[in-house]
Design a protein around this motif. Structure first.
Motif, PDB file in Angstrom:
ATOM      1  N   TRP A   1       1.036  -1.166   0.068  1.00  9.92           N
ATOM      2  CA  TRP A   1       0.003   0.151   0.129  1.00  9.92           C
ATOM      3  C   TRP A   1       0.961   1.406  -0.080  1.00  9.92           C
ATOM      4  CZ3 TRP A   1      -1.855  -4.433   1.910  1.00  9.92           C
ATOM      5  CH2 TRP A   1      -2.984  -4.700   1.497  1.00  9.92           C
ATOM      6  N   PRO A   2       0.530   2.311  -0.560  1.00 10.03           N
ATOM      7  CA  PRO A   2      -0.971   2.696  -0.967  1.00 10.03           C
ATOM      8  C   PRO A   2      -1.136   2.061  -2.275  1.00 10.03           C
ATOM      9  CG  PRO A   2       0.531   4.718  -1.425  1.00 10.03           C
ATOM     10  CD  PRO A   2       1.120   3.629  -0.605  1.00 10.03           C
ATOM     11  N   LYS A   3      -2.554   2.194  -2.614  1.00 15.48           N
ATOM     12  CA  LYS A   3      -3.106   1.487  -3.903  1.00 15.48           C
ATOM     13  C   LYS A   3      -3.961   2.559  -4.630  1.00 15.48           C
ATOM     14  CE  LYS A   3      -2.973  -3.150  -2.527  1.00 15.48           C
ATOM     15  NZ  LYS A   3      -3.817  -4.494  -2.707  1.00 15.48           N
TER      16      LYS A   3
ATOM     17  N   PRO B   1      -0.976  -1.327  -6.706  1.00 15.56           N
ATOM     18  CA  PRO B   1       0.202  -0.289  -5.797  1.00 15.56           C
ATOM     19  C   PRO B   1       0.399   0.706  -6.758  1.00 15.56           C
ATOM     20  CG  PRO B   1       0.926  -2.790  -5.970  1.00 15.56           C
ATOM     21  CD  PRO B   1      -0.086  -2.557  -6.779  1.00 15.56           C
ATOM     22  N   MET B   2       0.565   1.920  -6.006  1.00 13.13           N
ATOM     23  CA  MET B   2       1.154   3.137  -6.538  1.00 13.13           C
ATOM     24  C   MET B   2       2.131   3.899  -6.004  1.00 13.13           C
ATOM     25  SD  MET B   2      -2.349   5.443  -5.525  1.00 13.13           S
ATOM     26  CE  MET B   2      -1.813   7.125  -4.954  1.00 13.13           C
ATOM     27  N   ALA B   3       2.701   4.744  -6.544  1.00 16.28           N
ATOM     28  CA  ALA B   3       3.753   5.625  -5.958  1.00 16.28           C
ATOM     29  C   ALA B   3       3.311   6.293  -4.549  1.00 16.28           C
ATOM     30  CB  ALA B   3       4.343   6.554  -6.945  1.00 16.28           C
ATOM     31  N   SER B   4       3.971   6.470  -3.699  1.00 14.61           N
ATOM     32  CA  SER B   4       3.487   7.096  -2.513  1.00 14.61           C
ATOM     33  C   SER B   4       4.007   8.395  -2.500  1.00 14.61           C
ATOM     34  CB  SER B   4       4.168   6.289  -1.206  1.00 14.61           C
ATOM     35  OG  SER B   4       3.923   7.285   0.028  1.00 14.61           O
ATOM     36  N   ALA B   5       3.120   9.392  -2.310  1.00 13.55           N
ATOM     37  CA  ALA B   5       3.546  10.734  -2.274  1.00 13.55           C
ATOM     38  C   ALA B   5       4.486  11.182  -1.053  1.00 13.55           C
ATOM     39  CB  ALA B   5       2.404  11.747  -2.019  1.00 13.55           C
TER      40      ALA B   5
END
Length: 155
Positions: A55-57, A63-67
């Protein structure tokens, strides 16, 4: 000097045609654990396969890049799914290559994030520098599956 390590194609991947690499030869045991998990991908429920535990998703569940640069990895620890938090900093060798399991083309963070979470647990259980790879319960941590040890027959 740089050592060649095995690179293996994955069929269940975020990007078709990606190749998973051990990074450095001392991570080959982790690479082979991930490949063994891949062999049984049909037995793993949707949402529980390797990168799907990060996570994050995004809204589609990928799954995506985390800010913030922080990631949570769901791992089976003490008989329950728990989250291990890691950051997105990538340790590299003197040539700038990642030293953890990775996919370099196209660049994907999930193997590095999983490897960092595994090493974090190994540090917490005091087995980071002293345990043999076969004594570290990585298969259990990544899948919730308890390994079965089978004796070898005398030849």
């Amino acid at each position: 000097a740089r050592v060649d390590v095995p690179v293996v194609k994955l069929s269940r991947d975020l990007q078709p045609g990606s190749a998973l690499s051990a990074g450095q030869e001392y991570n080959e045991w982790l690479l082979y654990t991930m490949l063994n998990i891949r062999r049984f991908e049909d037995k793993i429920a949707p949402g529980e396969f390797l990168w799907e535990n990060i996570w994050p998703k995004d809204p589609s569940g990928q799954p995506m890049a985390s800010a913030t640069g922080k990631y949570w990895v769901r791992m089976w620890v003490l008989n329950d799914w728990r989250c291990v938090m890691v950051d997105d900093r990538i340790p590299v060798d003197v040539f700038g290559g990642p030293i953890l399991c990775n996919i370099s083309r196209p660049v994907m963070l999930w193997p590095i994030i999983l490897t960092k979470a595994i090493f974090k647990l190994m540090g917490a259980y005091k087995c980071l520098g002293s345990a043999r790879p076969d004594c570290v319960p990585v298969l259990l941590w990544l899948t919730g599956w308890y390994p079965e040890n089978l004796p070898l027959r005398d030849l």
